[in-house]
Design a protein around this motif. Structure first.
Motif, short mmCIF file in Angstrom:
data_model
loop_
_atom_site.label_atom_id
_atom_site.label_comp_id
_atom_site.label_asym_id
_atom_site.label_seq_id
_atom_site.Cartn_x
_atom_site.Cartn_y
_atom_site.Cartn_z
N VAL A 64 0.81 -1.23 0.00
CA VAL A 64 0.00 0.00 0.00
C VAL A 64 0.84 1.27 0.00
O VAL A 64 0.29 2.37 -0.09
CB VAL A 64 -0.98 0.02 1.20
CG1 VAL A 64 -1.79 -1.27 1.25
CG2 VAL A 64 -0.28 0.27 2.51
N LYS A 65 2.14 1.12 0.09
CA LYS A 65 3.01 2.31 0.09
C LYS A 65 2.80 3.13 -1.17
O LYS A 65 2.75 2.59 -2.27
CB LYS A 65 4.47 1.89 0.20
CG LYS A 65 4.91 1.49 1.59
CD LYS A 65 6.38 1.09 1.60
CE LYS A 65 6.81 0.66 2.99
NZ LYS A 65 8.22 0.18 3.00
N GLY A 66 2.70 4.44 -1.00
CA GLY A 66 2.49 5.33 -2.12
C GLY A 66 1.04 5.45 -2.55
O GLY A 66 0.71 6.32 -3.36
N ARG A 67 0.18 4.61 -2.02
CA ARG A 67 -1.26 4.66 -2.38
C ARG A 67 -2.13 5.04 -1.18
O ARG A 67 -3.15 5.72 -1.35
CB ARG A 67 -1.72 3.31 -2.92
CG ARG A 67 -0.99 2.85 -4.16
CD ARG A 67 -1.64 1.60 -4.77
NE ARG A 67 -1.61 0.45 -3.87
CZ ARG A 67 -2.70 -0.19 -3.45
NH1 ARG A 67 -3.90 0.20 -3.84
NH2 ARG A 67 -2.58 -1.24 -2.63
N PHE A 68 -1.76 4.59 0.00
CA PHE A 68 -2.53 4.85 1.21
C PHE A 68 -1.79 5.87 2.08
O PHE A 68 -0.56 5.89 2.13
CB PHE A 68 -2.71 3.58 2.03
CG PHE A 68 -3.62 2.53 1.43
CD1 PHE A 68 -4.09 2.61 0.12
CD2 PHE A 68 -4.03 1.45 2.21
CE1 PHE A 68 -4.93 1.66 -0.42
CE2 PHE A 68 -4.86 0.47 1.69
CZ PHE A 68 -5.31 0.58 0.37
N THR A 69 -2.56 6.68 2.77
CA THR A 69 -2.01 7.65 3.72
C THR A 69 -2.78 7.60 5.02
O THR A 69 -4.01 7.78 5.03
CB THR A 69 -2.07 9.07 3.15
OG1 THR A 69 -1.36 9.13 1.91
CG2 THR A 69 -1.43 10.06 4.13
N ILE A 70 -2.07 7.33 6.11
CA ILE A 70 -2.68 7.33 7.43
C ILE A 70 -2.48 8.70 8.06
O ILE A 70 -1.42 9.33 7.88
CB ILE A 70 -2.09 6.21 8.31
CG1 ILE A 70 -2.88 6.04 9.60
CG2 ILE A 70 -0.61 6.46 8.60
CD1 ILE A 70 -2.48 4.80 10.40
N SER A 71 -3.47 9.16 8.79
CA SER A 71 -3.35 10.43 9.49
C SER A 71 -4.27 10.41 10.70
O SER A 71 -5.09 9.50 10.86
CB SER A 71 -3.69 11.61 8.58
OG SER A 71 -5.03 11.54 8.13
N ARG A 72 -4.14 11.42 11.53
CA ARG A 72 -5.00 11.51 12.71
C ARG A 72 -5.21 12.96 13.09
O ARG A 72 -4.37 13.82 12.80
CB ARG A 72 -4.39 10.73 13.89
CG ARG A 72 -3.06 11.28 14.38
CD ARG A 72 -2.38 10.31 15.34
NE ARG A 72 -3.15 10.09 16.55
CZ ARG A 72 -2.95 9.05 17.37
NH1 ARG A 72 -2.03 8.15 17.09
NH2 ARG A 72 -3.69 8.91 18.46
N ASP A 73 -6.32 13.21 13.74
CA ASP A 73 -6.63 14.52 14.30
C ASP A 73 -6.91 14.31 15.78
O ASP A 73 -8.02 13.88 16.15
CB ASP A 73 -7.84 15.13 13.59
CG ASP A 73 -8.12 16.55 14.03
OD1 ASP A 73 -7.71 16.93 15.14
OD2 ASP A 73 -8.78 17.28 13.27
N ASN A 74 -5.93 14.58 16.61
CA ASN A 74 -6.09 14.31 18.04
C ASN A 74 -7.12 15.23 18.69
O ASN A 74 -7.73 14.86 19.69
CB ASN A 74 -4.75 14.42 18.73
CG ASN A 74 -3.84 13.22 18.46
OD1 ASN A 74 -4.29 12.17 17.98
ND2 ASN A 74 -2.56 13.37 18.76
N ALA A 75 -7.34 16.40 18.11
CA ALA A 75 -8.35 17.30 18.65
C ALA A 75 -9.76 16.73 18.45
O ALA A 75 -10.67 17.03 19.21
CB ALA A 75 -8.24 18.67 18.00
N LYS A 76 -9.91 15.92 17.41
CA LYS A 76 -11.21 15.31 17.10
C LYS A 76 -11.26 13.83 17.49
O LYS A 76 -12.26 13.16 17.22
CB LYS A 76 -11.51 15.45 15.61
CG LYS A 76 -11.68 16.89 15.15
CD LYS A 76 -12.02 16.96 13.67
CE LYS A 76 -12.23 18.39 13.21
NZ LYS A 76 -12.55 18.46 11.76
N ASN A 77 -10.19 13.32 18.08
CA ASN A 77 -10.12 11.89 18.45
C ASN A 77 -10.46 10.99 17.27
O ASN A 77 -11.23 10.01 17.41
CB ASN A 77 -11.07 11.59 19.62
CG ASN A 77 -10.58 12.17 20.92
OD1 ASN A 77 -9.43 12.58 21.05
ND2 ASN A 77 -11.46 12.23 21.90
#
Length: 117
Positions: A64-77
């Protein structure tokens, strides 16, 4: 209540995109590394990606490298997985997981992603 609730799965054509979201509640979200894990029909669970608690370090399974991106918003949990250039082999039930690779302390109910023409 301690839980992870996903949204965003569905049916998409090859080459398409989907964005998964995972809303966390009942625990200190920003204190944990979070991961995505998937399970295709007839196969065992497969780790997909993880992100450290403040989002500074991410890692991905090779396919999945180059196709998927993980991220998070800790303010929104909330944890996210942006999936682009989807392939039929990405078809699976996707879970968000509290913990890093191989360490699962809480798992969502899962959301189905189906890539098909």
């Amino acid at each position: 209540q301690v839980q992870l609730v996903e949204s965003g799965g569905g049916l998409v054509q090859p080459g398409g995109s989907l964005r998964l979201s995972c809303a966390a509640s009942g625990f200190f979200f920003s204190g944990y590394t979070m991961s995505w894990v998937r399970q295709a029909p007839g196969k065992g669970p497969e780790w997909v990606s993880e992100i450290t608690n403040k989002g500074g370090i991410t890692s991905y399974e090779d396919s999945v490298k180059g196709r998927f991106t993980i991220s998070r918003d800790n303010a929104k949990n909330t944890l996210y997985l942006q999936m682009n250039s989807l392939k039929p082999e990405d078809t699976a039930l996707y879970h968000c997981v509290r913990g890093g690779r191989g360490v699962t302390t809480l798992q969502s109910q899962g959301t189905q992603v189906t890539v098909s023409s």
